[in-house]
Write a protein that holds these residues in place. Sequence first.
Motif, mmCIF file in Angstrom:
data_model
loop_
_atom_site.group_PDB
_atom_site.id
_atom_site.type_symbol
_atom_site.label_atom_id
_atom_site.label_comp_id
_atom_site.label_asym_id
_atom_site.label_seq_id
_atom_site.Cartn_x
_atom_site.Cartn_y
_atom_site.Cartn_z
ATOM 1 N N UNK A 52 0.842 -1.142 -0.059
ATOM 2 C CA UNK A 52 -0.027 0.186 -0.160
ATOM 3 C C UNK A 52 0.706 1.200 -0.038
ATOM 4 N N UNK A 53 2.239 1.303 -0.120
ATOM 5 C CA UNK A 53 2.943 2.313 -0.079
ATOM 6 C C UNK A 53 2.825 3.102 -1.529
ATOM 7 N N UNK A 54 2.395 4.042 -1.506
ATOM 8 C CA UNK A 54 2.253 4.979 -2.726
ATOM 9 C C UNK A 54 3.497 5.326 -3.502
ATOM 10 N N UNK A 55 4.373 5.257 -2.898
ATOM 11 C CA UNK A 55 5.873 5.646 -3.475
ATOM 12 C C UNK A 55 6.455 4.090 -4.115
ATOM 13 N N UNK A 56 5.916 3.284 -3.929
ATOM 14 C CA UNK A 56 6.519 2.041 -4.387
ATOM 15 C C UNK A 56 5.481 1.203 -5.284
ATOM 16 N N UNK A 57 4.638 0.423 -4.503
ATOM 17 C CA UNK A 57 3.917 -0.580 -4.833
ATOM 18 C C UNK A 57 2.421 -0.171 -5.215
ATOM 19 N N UNK A 58 2.001 0.958 -4.214
ATOM 20 C CA UNK A 58 0.589 1.320 -4.032
ATOM 21 C C UNK A 58 -0.069 1.983 -5.107
ATOM 22 N N UNK A 59 0.798 2.521 -6.144
ATOM 23 C CA UNK A 59 0.153 3.180 -7.436
ATOM 24 C C UNK A 59 0.199 2.130 -8.472
ATOM 25 N N UNK A 60 0.609 0.834 -8.301
ATOM 26 C CA UNK A 60 0.788 0.134 -9.494
ATOM 27 C C UNK A 60 -0.605 -0.839 -9.658
ATOM 28 N N UNK A 61 -0.761 -1.345 -10.723
ATOM 29 C CA UNK A 61 -1.890 -2.345 -10.780
ATOM 30 C C UNK A 61 -1.457 -3.370 -9.965
ATOM 31 N N UNK A 62 -2.358 -4.502 -9.510
ATOM 32 C CA UNK A 62 -2.001 -5.488 -8.693
ATOM 33 C C UNK A 62 -1.054 -6.706 -9.200
ATOM 34 N N UNK A 63 -1.144 -6.797 -10.528
ATOM 35 C CA UNK A 63 -0.297 -7.699 -11.068
ATOM 36 C C UNK A 63 1.268 -7.146 -11.180
ATOM 37 N N UNK A 64 1.115 -5.807 -11.802
ATOM 38 C CA UNK A 64 2.790 -5.304 -11.483
ATOM 39 C C UNK A 64 3.122 -5.287 -10.409
ATOM 40 N N UNK A 65 2.432 -5.215 -9.187
ATOM 41 C CA UNK A 65 2.994 -5.232 -7.927
ATOM 42 C C UNK A 65 3.599 -6.649 -7.607
ATOM 43 N N UNK A 66 2.973 -7.624 -8.270
ATOM 44 C CA UNK A 66 3.546 -9.186 -7.974
ATOM 45 C C UNK A 66 4.960 -9.165 -8.612
ATOM 46 N N UNK A 67 5.026 -8.678 -9.994
ATOM 47 C CA UNK A 67 6.051 -8.401 -10.823
ATOM 48 C C UNK A 67 7.324 -7.715 -10.065
ATOM 49 N N UNK A 68 6.864 -6.471 -9.566
ATOM 50 C CA UNK A 68 7.815 -5.633 -8.672
ATOM 51 C C UNK A 68 8.376 -6.293 -7.708
ATOM 52 N N UNK A 69 7.613 -6.719 -6.878
ATOM 53 C CA UNK A 69 7.797 -7.692 -5.461
ATOM 54 C C UNK A 69 9.092 -8.894 -5.904
ATOM 55 N N UNK A 70 8.631 -9.585 -6.860
ATOM 56 C CA UNK A 70 9.787 -10.536 -7.395
ATOM 57 C C UNK A 70 11.120 -9.905 -7.770
ATOM 58 N N UNK A 71 10.822 -8.887 -8.556
ATOM 59 C CA UNK A 71 12.317 -8.248 -9.066
ATOM 60 C C UNK A 71 12.914 -7.745 -8.058
ATOM 61 N N UNK A 72 12.280 -6.875 -7.167
ATOM 62 C CA UNK A 72 13.027 -6.320 -5.874
ATOM 63 C C UNK A 72 13.715 -7.441 -5.192
#
Length: 444
Positions: free
Chosen positions: A251-271
């Motif tokens: 829910x952090x708007x500066x990182x994952x919060x502003x992304x679509x939920x599927x992109x949040x999963x990709x971003x979590x994996x990448x980081x």
Amino acid sequence: MIRIYAKRQTPHLAPPLVLILIYAGCIILGTAALKLPLATTGPITWSDAAFTATSAVTVTGLVVVDTGSIFTVFGQVVVMLLIQLGGLGLMTFAVLILSMLGLPVGFTHRLYLKEDLNQTSATDLLALTRMILKVVLLCELVGAGLLALVFVPEAGWREGLWQALFHGVSAFNNAGFALFPDSLSRWVGNPIINLTIPALFIMGGLGFTVASDIWRVRSWRRFSLHTKLMLTGTVALLVWSALAFALMEWTNPGTLGALPWFDRLWASWFQAATTRTAGFNTVEIGNLSDPTALMFMTLMFIGAGSTSTGGGIKVTTFIVLLLATVAFFKRRANIQVFGRELGLDQVMKVLALATTSILLIMTAIFVLLLFHEGDFLAIAFETVSAFATVGMSQGVTGDLDNAGRAIIMVVMFIGRVGPITLGFLLATRKPSRIGYPAGTVYLG
């Protein structure tokens, strides 16, 4: 009258010292090359050139100028070659050149190569070196081919192929250098980027010893203990860090919060994959919450595998520390894992490495805080990233003065070549001629 002349003994430098001098010489040559007018689109300072060269040779990725806009194609080629030399290992590269030219590889070169690859034996080094070359070229070329599917349609054939090759080399060597000011953030939801780049730096971060074991053995039961620990530890850290990052930043708007939920999963994996070794990012690292930043510092400190292109204290070191703690509470004198036993000497080595690393990081943070005002967590984050040769940044590096840059450069250099020196010291045993009665120290 017969005169007898004593033969002068030629002093021999210790292999770790030779390697340190070679790395330092490579940085100096890289600095000079990056300062050439044809290497940049505009004038840069010697400090900028030296910092970039040090970061490239140590495969760190911290930058003080934008690689894609400040350096010309020639300058970018220099950076890529420095990354390749630093990641592959300078002595490994030299032995490969000698082998290709048909020149003999002497015993001294084998000793230097043994230290550079962190091996305990000088046997079969040439076979290991040739295997390393095959793995490196295969991974980088396949990675560049896959990345070209993304970069060529956007930038054209010439620029796209160059971007694909540069990022393929940077990723496999865990360097974290990117040709874009926002790293890879614009492709936060792109499946090819999110699969290819992590695959490259995970393979590079496992270590050449593990790659050799997998290449030759291809059976879990016959893998060495080191390979089993590395594979198990890597998978566990990837799963844990991906879940933890998603939970803390969802829910952090500066990182994952502003992304679509599927992109949040990709971003979590990448980081999660990039944090321990590589330094690429697809979200803004400066916007991480404090708990996540602290978790990232821990992961960077752990790092990658021995004889790999990554830094840190190494995954196996961290695992042995945990196993030693468990063994202590179970009142066991030895560590038992995967049907093998580790003795006291292994524990002493990892304790020495971990303690030295912590002392270096704490000293560097203290000195930086003395001369550079700023957020403590951000400075600590930058220092750990430099030591672990990761390259993740919360934006502090660009604000450092020359003294601050010099400190970070020293930390990057020690983080890359320091374990070689420490390993040599630990391997050099001098038996004591004097024994003392046992004493007791109350701990805890």
